[in-house]
Write a protein that holds these residues in place. Structure first.
Motif, PDB file in Angstrom:
ATOM      1  N   ASN A 556       0.774  -1.228   0.046  1.00 25.45           N
ATOM      2  CA  ASN A 556      -0.146  -0.055   0.168  1.00 25.45           C
ATOM      3  C   ASN A 556       0.778   1.352  -0.077  1.00 25.45           C
ATOM      4  N   TRP A 559       2.665   2.010  -3.243  1.00 28.33           N
ATOM      5  CA  TRP A 559       1.488   2.585  -4.370  1.00 28.33           C
ATOM      6  C   TRP A 559       1.718   4.202  -3.915  1.00 28.33           C
ATOM      7  N   ARG A 560       1.462   4.736  -2.815  1.00 33.27           N
ATOM      8  CA  ARG A 560       1.631   5.882  -2.318  1.00 33.27           C
ATOM      9  C   ARG A 560       2.943   6.582  -2.777  1.00 33.27           C
ATOM     10  N   GLN A 564       1.202   6.340  -7.407  1.00 30.50           N
ATOM     11  CA  GLN A 564       0.003   5.938  -8.379  1.00 30.50           C
ATOM     12  C   GLN A 564      -1.333   5.656  -8.141  1.00 30.50           C
ATOM     13  N   THR A 565      -2.018   5.558  -8.822  1.00 30.39           N
ATOM     14  CA  THR A 565      -3.622   5.195  -8.720  1.00 30.39           C
ATOM     15  C   THR A 565      -3.597   3.969  -9.294  1.00 30.39           C
ATOM     16  N   ALA A 566      -4.796   3.283  -8.384  1.00 28.49           N
ATOM     17  CA  ALA A 566      -5.134   1.699  -9.025  1.00 28.49           C
ATOM     18  C   ALA A 566      -6.414   1.815  -9.715  1.00 28.49           C
ATOM     19  N   SER A 582       5.876   2.059 -13.423  1.00 26.23           N
ATOM     20  CA  SER A 582       5.771   1.853 -11.930  1.00 26.23           C
ATOM     21  C   SER A 582       4.696   0.977 -11.585  1.00 26.23           C
ATOM     22  N   ILE A 583       3.559   0.950 -12.105  1.00 26.16           N
ATOM     23  CA  ILE A 583       2.482  -0.073 -12.116  1.00 26.16           C
ATOM     24  C   ILE A 583       3.120  -1.328 -12.233  1.00 26.16           C
ATOM     25  N   CYS A 586       5.034  -2.502  -9.084  1.00 27.39           N
ATOM     26  CA  CYS A 586       4.066  -2.554  -8.116  1.00 27.39           C
ATOM     27  C   CYS A 586       3.336  -4.091  -7.971  1.00 27.39           C
ATOM     28  N   THR A 799      -4.040   6.667   1.035  1.00 31.74           N
ATOM     29  CA  THR A 799      -4.346   6.435  -0.244  1.00 31.74           C
ATOM     30  C   THR A 799      -4.141   7.889  -1.132  1.00 31.74           C
ATOM     31  N   ASP A 824      -9.945   5.144  -5.722  1.00 36.70           N
ATOM     32  CA  ASP A 824      -8.669   4.446  -5.639  1.00 36.70           C
ATOM     33  C   ASP A 824      -8.329   3.661  -4.445  1.00 36.70           C
ATOM     34  N   LYS A 828      -7.794  -0.078  -4.853  1.00 40.75           N
ATOM     35  CA  LYS A 828      -6.618  -0.824  -4.293  1.00 40.75           C
ATOM     36  C   LYS A 828      -6.732  -1.634  -3.322  1.00 40.75           C
TER      37      LYS A 828
END
Length: 996
Positions: A556, A559-560, A564-566, A582-583, A586, A799, A824, A828
């Motif tokens: 978690n 991602w922060r 990045q957004t999910a 980046s995704i 992750c 988030t 998001d 996530k």
């Protein structure tokens, strides 16, 4: 009785009690003597790409190893040693003595005792080195006067972000990120280059020309008058440019400093000198049809600054024996660069750091101690007054208005004395911290400015480093050589016998999962933005975690930290999924942390499947862009039958995966028709279905990132089918027509259970349904209570703001931000835990009530979906690895009981990059890539290129059977045939450009 023990003498207190001296590790005296003799003798070095290079104890070979996760128990260990190269005629049998990776971690310099330098680069695999400078033709020194005493790779010119701290403010974690630019000099064409200094005082510049040839320029520092002037140590650092107005003594301007270095050297007579090295690149004239050459010129300027108080090192600090003062000898010389502006609040200067070590020469009854002294000198400036007549120079129009002269001086800082022997020193974190390795096996982190030990000060509100969060390395066993991994999470040590010990960072003083997750997430994000290998971070997370909570917290925060957004429900953002590296990082971490030996969690399967579809989509996309306009004609990738044939397995896998997902959705419908849940229990019943029956399809379809990647892949496959149909009409080559016909049959043939256009339409409808579900929840007045129980406070507060578009009309800025955060957080939560949040309840109801029945009505033969063979997809676990102990790979209640699965070592292994099957008996390396005890056996799993068949395929033959060499992923058990990118008639350049 003679020899009888006297009890009174045993307990007498008239004598002082002393402990026996702990004997030093075997070979330590020889190692310290080697460090005192020559400055370049590093025998183990860890690349930023994850390759660990080791010089063998006999000095004749360079072996490479890397971290690898065991498919048996999920633990990270070093794989077996692989021979990179052996000292042969190029070194005339002389021993190898030094290893140095460049800043990107892709090229390795190997130096022998006579100063011959060979350069290797990593090719395709992390543990395969290819010689780019196989011979040192310009250096034929026959004695040790040509030995290298200092070496440095030139930096790459590019800006880097640096994660300085993670601070919790108001329940939210904010990451402090500073941008810093690497300091020069840089190679003009942005290619590799290095500088080396020999014992004879010769400066050697090795650089790569635009056509990849290695060239060399030499320059003499100073002429040597006697043998006492022979150099023993040298160190470089980037020139900081002008500061404190030192222009009077020709300190370089900031522009000139970009191509200059500072060089500090020491001779055998303990004389120290300081130089400024400037490199001038001159491009050659342009030549038609070829790349213009580049020439280099090296200029050396002595800096007149003398060391003060050098002779009193050791004695001034009270370190002396009981009989005579002890004078330690220099073992390390390091020139520390200034810290980039913005990374520290204190002013820094170029600093000469010297390490002086002392070892007892013999057992001493008066207990002579071992110790090391760290001495430092800062290069600063001082002002000296000039005569007032110099002011009159202004009236004559000449430069010289200042009445004070700036002169360089070396200011002595306070010495640091430790009662241990220092083996090596390494700068980390953009030069902010220093790692010091000791002979007892301990590793110490110190601040670059104050040189104080970075102690564990656990503060859940602010995390600055791994050491500050309470993570450090244990001092297990004494050693002679040590190296730190690229992210400072793993270290290796070994002694005189060459037995490698792997250390993973652990809680040594305090224990806090929350701060550890923040520190490791910050380090993982740092490796992502710097394009480093991050296996060592995952190994540390796996080692310190005692429950799954730290995995979730770590992911978690990653991602922060990467901002990045999910949430990719919006069509405008779905095209960014494939391009967002980046995704990809992750998802790769999520997949690796979800593996526990042979068992994989549901979130790991979702992440792996999304990554694999992204890989397939990227290959298909590049193929279509490369040749879709020239189908049936021209020498394009699309027109080559071999290219399309290499994609058959990937296309077939995608088509079968669509049927697999459809079967999972039909199973949801069938289960709920048999036992209909109430509207209130639908969400919990669906989550139980995902957990207990391993229903991948439900978790996959509801999550926006996997759904978007699948939609892109189906779109490319549909375009490929249309292009193949058109190509069949104009193709003249029979083999090409047959290949195109096969493509059409795989995608749209009679045996295809689910047509691509039907499922693509279903995915588009699912996007709209999920978007409306978010709008419905966000417009409700009880949004906080809706989220309660499905996402924790930490998840909600941590988030990052999503970057989705506003789909439901006009909203105020706070409402829009809250709506983005809600989406998001929900996405996530679903992606990381495979637990459907309550915000998706409306979408779940529509999916089960309307969409799945509509999809089933469009399928011509639902029985083909139900009885399809999906074992080859690689989405199941063998029964021995299932935590439930069932016989269906973790699927309870006899799910798909009609299929007879085969588990364990089968006769066939699958090349995961092409979905090609090989017989296990002809595959070399499938079972012995990993050494279970962490110790390598020299010479095993070697690849020296002697068995290359000319097509990039390394193979040997045993009898009439062709032995195929194997290459496996470091994070999972997936493998592929070991093929080099230049293999003819294949699509392998695309395969190697898009790693999983």
């Amino acid at each position: 009785m003679d020899g009888q023990l006297d009890i009174d003498e045993l307990f007498a207190d008239d004598g002082a009690l002393s402990l026996p001296q702990v004997p030093p590790v075997k070979g330590l005296a020889q190692r310290i003597e080697e460090l005192r003799t020559i400055g370049c003798c590093q025998k183990v070095a860890w690349s930023k790409l994850g390759c660990l290079a080791i010089i063998s104890p006999d000095g004749r070979k360079v072996n490479v190893r890397n971290l690898q996760c065991s498919p048996d128990d999920g633990k990270w260990r070093l794989n077996r040693e692989r021979l990179a190269f052996q000292a042969n005629s190029a070194h005339e049998g002389h021993q190898l003595c030094h290893l140095a990776w460049n800043h990107s971690g892709a090229e390795l310099a190997v130096v022998d005792v006579l100063g011959r330098i060979r350069i290797f680069q990593i090719v395709v695999a992390v543990n395969r080195l290819l010689a780019s400078r196989p011979h040192d033709n310009l250096h034929h020194q026959e004695d040790d006067l040509g030995a290298v005493v200092g070496i440095v790779w030139l930096n790459t010119e590019r800006p880097y972000p640096l994660y300085r701290a993670a601070t919790r403010v108001g329940g939210q974690v904010q990451y402090q990120i500073s941008q810093y630019r690497t300091m020069g000099p840089f190679h003009a064409p942005n290619r590799a280059a290095l500088l080396a200094v020999t014992r004879l005082g010769m400066l050697r510049l090795l650089y790569q020309s635009p056509d990849s040839r290695w060239l060399e320029v030499t320059h003499e520092l100073e002429s040597l008058s006697s043998s006492n002037d022979v150099l023993t140590h040298a160190s470089f650092c980037p020139d900081p440019g002008e500061y404190d107005d030192l222009m009077v003594w020709e300190w370089p301007s900031s522009k000139a400093a970009e191509n200059s270095l500072l060089l500090a050297v020491q001779s055998m007579s303990r004389r120290h000198r300081l130089y400024r090295i400037q490199i001038r690149w001159t491009p050659g004239p342009p030549v038609h049809g070829s790349t213009p050459s580049v020439s280099a010129e090296v200029m050396v300027t002595p800096v007149k600054a003398a060391l003060s108080g050098f002779e009193d090192v050791g004695v001034a600090n009270g370190m002396s024996s009981n009989t005579s003062p002890v004078q330690p000898q220099l073992s390390h010389l390091k020139l520390l660069p200034v810290i980039h502006e913005g990374l520290t609040t204190e002013s820094t200067f170029p600093t000469i750091m010297m390490v002086f070590s002392h070892l007892p020469t013999a057992p001493n009854p008066e207990f002579e101690e071992s110790f090391s002294v760290i001495a430092r000198w800062e290069l600063q400036s001082t002002q000296s007054a000039l005569h007032s007549q110099f002011d009159q120079l202004d009236s004559k129009g000449k430069k010289g208005s200042k009445n004070k002269l700036q002169e360089p001086v070396l200011r002595r800082l306070e010495d640091i004395v430790v009662d241990k022997t220092i083996l090596s020193v390494q700068l980390i974190g953009a030069g902010i911290s220093i790692a010091i390795f000791y002979s007892d096996g301990s590793i110490e982190m110190r601040d670059r400015v104050s040189f104080k030990i970075i102690s564990a000060e656990v503060d859940s509100n602010k995390v600055t480093s791994l050491a500050q969060s309470g993570l450090s390395f244990p001092a297990d066993e004494p050693c002679l050589h040590a190296a730190l991994s690229q992210n400072q999470c793993v270290a290796v040590t070994y002694g005189d016998e060459g037995v490698m010990q792997l250390k993973t960072i652990k809680f040594m003083t305090v224990d806090s999962d929350e701060t550890a997750a923040l520190a490791l997430a910050m380090q993982y994000a740092q490796s992502c933005v710097h394009y480093l290998n991050s296996d060592d971070v995952l190994a540390a997370v796996q080692a310190i975690s005692r429950h799954a909570n730290i995995h979730h917290s770590f992911l978690n925060e990653v991602w922060r930290a990467l901002s990045q957004t999910a949430d990719f429900t919006s069509e405008a953002q779905q095209d960014k999924v494939l391009r967002n590296t980046s995704i990809q990082r992750c998802l790769s971490a999520q997949d690796a942390l979800g593996r526990h030996g042979g068992h994989r969690s549901m979130s790991s399967r979702v992440a792996w499947t999304a990554l694999y579809l992204r890989y397939i989509s990227s290959n298909l996309g590049m193929l279509m862009h490369a040749g879709i306009k020239s189908v049936g004609g021209g020498d394009t990738e699309f027109s080559k039958p071999d290219t399309l044939q290499s994609l058959f397995g990937l296309i077939r896998w995608t088509v079968d995966f669509v049927a697999f997902i459809t079967d999972d959705l039909f199973d949801v419908l069938h289960t709920f028709l048999k036992s209909p849940p109430t509207a209130e229990n639908l969400l919990s019943a669906s989550n139980s279905l995902i957990k207990d029956r391993s229903n991948l399809g439900l978790a996959f379809i509801l999550s926006s990132i996997p759904r978007s990647v699948l939609k892109h892949t189906i779109r490319y496959i549909s375009l490929l089918c249309v292009a193949a149909q058109k190509g069949m009409q104009i193709a003249h080559d029979p083999e090409q027509r047959l290949t195109l016909r096969t493509v059409v049959d795989i995608i749209d043939g009679r045996n295809v259970a689910v047509k691509m256009n039907i499922f693509e339409k279903f995915l588009w409808t699912m996007d709209a349904v999920v978007g409306r579900s978010y709008q419905l929840i966000s417009s409700s007045t009880n949004t906080p209570s809706t989220m309660k129980g499905n996402t924790t406070d930490t998840e909600t507060s941590n988030t990052a703001a999503a970057t989705t578009t506003n789909e439901g009309g006009t909203q105020s800025a706070p409402q829009h931000h809250q709506h983005q955060q809600l989406r998001d957080t929900s996405e996530k939560t679903l992606l990381l835990t495979s637990h459907i949040p309550s915000t998706l309840s409306p979408a779940l109801q529509i999916l089960i009530r309307d969409l799945i029945p509509a999809l089933k009505r469009e399928i011509e033969d639902p029985a083909a979906v139900y009885f399809g063979e999906y074992d080859h997809l690689g989405l199941y676990d063998p029964p021995s690895s299932s935590p439930n102990g069932d016989t269906n790979g973790g699927v309870k209640n006899g799910r798909r009981r009609k299929r007879k699965r085969k588990y364990g070592p089968t006769a066939v292994v699958v090349d995961v990059m092409r979905r090609v099957n090989f017989s296990r008996e002809v595959v070399e390396g499938i079972d012995d890539d990993y050494d279970g005890d962490g110790e390598g056996n020299e010479g095993e799993d070697e690849d020296d290129g002697d068995d290359d068949d000319g097509n990039g395929r390394d193979e040997t033959r045993v009898g009439l059977k062709k032995i195929v060499k194997w290459r496996r992923c470091t994070r999972c058990e997936a493998g592929m045939e070991d093929i080099l990118p230049h293999m003819k008639g294949s699509f392998l350049p695309f395969f190697n450009q898009v790693p999983l």
